[in-house]
Design a protein around this motif. Sequence first.
Motif, short mmCIF file in Angstrom:
data_model
loop_
_atom_site.label_atom_id
_atom_site.label_comp_id
_atom_site.label_asym_id
_atom_site.label_seq_id
_atom_site.Cartn_x
_atom_site.Cartn_y
_atom_site.Cartn_z
N HIS A 223 35.29 38.52 30.52
CA HIS A 223 34.77 38.27 31.87
C HIS A 223 35.47 37.06 32.47
O HIS A 223 35.85 36.13 31.74
N THR A 224 35.62 37.04 33.78
CA THR A 224 36.16 35.88 34.49
C THR A 224 35.23 35.51 35.64
O THR A 224 34.28 36.24 35.95
N MET A 235 49.53 37.67 37.97
CA MET A 235 48.33 37.49 37.15
C MET A 235 47.11 37.67 38.02
O MET A 235 47.08 37.20 39.17
N ASN A 236 46.11 38.35 37.51
CA ASN A 236 44.87 38.55 38.25
C ASN A 236 43.72 38.56 37.25
O ASN A 236 43.93 38.54 36.04
N ASN A 237 42.50 38.57 37.76
CA ASN A 237 41.33 38.49 36.89
C ASN A 237 41.17 39.70 35.99
O ASN A 237 40.62 39.60 34.89
N TRP A 238 41.63 40.88 36.42
CA TRP A 238 41.57 42.06 35.57
C TRP A 238 42.45 41.88 34.33
O TRP A 238 42.02 42.14 33.21
N ASP A 270 35.58 39.89 37.33
CA ASP A 270 34.38 39.18 37.80
C ASP A 270 33.29 40.16 38.24
O ASP A 270 32.38 39.78 38.98
N ARG A 271 33.36 41.41 37.77
CA ARG A 271 32.44 42.45 38.26
C ARG A 271 31.05 42.36 37.63
O ARG A 271 30.11 42.96 38.15
N GLU A 272 30.89 41.64 36.55
CA GLU A 272 29.58 41.50 35.91
C GLU A 272 29.26 40.02 35.69
O GLU A 272 29.21 39.53 34.57
N PRO A 273 29.03 39.27 36.77
CA PRO A 273 28.79 37.83 36.63
C PRO A 273 27.46 37.53 35.96
O PRO A 273 26.46 38.23 36.19
N ARG A 283 30.50 29.37 34.36
CA ARG A 283 29.77 30.04 33.28
C ARG A 283 29.96 31.54 33.29
O ARG A 283 29.63 32.22 32.30
N ASN A 284 30.50 32.06 34.38
CA ASN A 284 30.81 33.49 34.41
C ASN A 284 32.04 33.82 33.57
O ASN A 284 32.27 34.99 33.26
#
Length: 300
Positions: A223-224, A235-238, A270-273, A283-284
Motif C-alpha cells: 500500500h502507498t 515511477m508511480n504508486n502502483w 493508494d486505493r485502500e487507505p 500511515r497509509n
Amino acid sequence: MAARAPHGANQPPKVIVKKIYIEGHGGHHGGAWKVAYADFVTAMMAFFLLMWLLGATTEKQRKALADYFAPNLVNFKASSAGSTGLFGGASITDLDNYPHKAQQTGTKSMTIPVDAKGGANVGSGNKGSLKDRTIAAEDKKNFEKIARQVKAQMAANAKLAKLATHIRFVPTRDGLRIDLVDNADYSMFGLGTTQLEPEADKLIGLIAESIRGTANPIMIRGHTDSLGYGSPSGMNNWLLSSSRAEATRRRLAAGGLTDERFERIEGVADREPMITDDPADPRNRRVAITLLYRKGSFGQ
C-alpha cells in the motif's frame, strides 16, 4: 274459422282454432348436441395436455405439481426455503427444492447447516470451504502463537522494540494479517524506493523465522499514500506498492520460506487507505503479510 249460427238464434258464431304441430326433421336443427360436443372437445384437450405433461416432466416435478393442489399445501410451503410458487421454491431446471434466483429468498447454503448429514454436500463435503473445523482451530492457535512469539522477540531486542507501534496483528476472515505500518517519523522503506531499512529488514526476518514452521499460504499486499510523482511514467504508486510487496516476499524467502508458500503478491497503490479521511497520511504506507487459512479449513 267461424261456423254459421243456428237459424233464428241470436248467438255469436263459434270460433274453432286448429293447431298444427310440425315434427322436427331428425332434430338436426336443435343446439343441445353442440354443447355436448364442446364438452367432449374440452375434455379431450385436457386429456392430451395431461399426457404431454406426464411425458415432459420428471417424477419430482410431477410430485411438486400434485403437492401444489394437495390439501397439505401450507405444510409443503412451510418446509421449503422461500417457496411461494408452483414448484415450492424450485424451477423445472433445479435439482432440489431450493430457490436459485436473486429475487427469491433463502438459499441452500444458508438453510442447511454445515455439519448436516445426507444429501448434497454444502460446505461440509470434500470440496467444501468449511470442511475441517479441526484444521481451522489449529490455524487459529498457530496464529496466536506466532503473534506472541514475534512480540516477545521484539521486546527482547532494543532496536526492534522501537518498531512495536509499527506492527499490527489483525485476525481477518482470510487468516492472520500482519501489518507493517509507516508513520511520520519512520518508514519501512527508503522514501520512494523498495530498499528496506535495516530495522525493517530484521523485523521481516523475525517474521519469516516465526512462520517458517507453519504450512499456511501467504499473501502480501503493498500500500502507498496518495502522494504522486513528478513523472508517473517512470515511477508511480502502483509500481511502488507492488515492488515493495515483491521486496517483502524476497526477504521472507531469504528467511527460509519456500516459493510454494506464496499464494498472491499484489500492490493496490493508494486505493485502500487505512486513514480514509486523509489519503496522504504516511500511515497509509504499509505492507500487509497475511497468513491464509489452510485450504482444508477456510480456503476456497
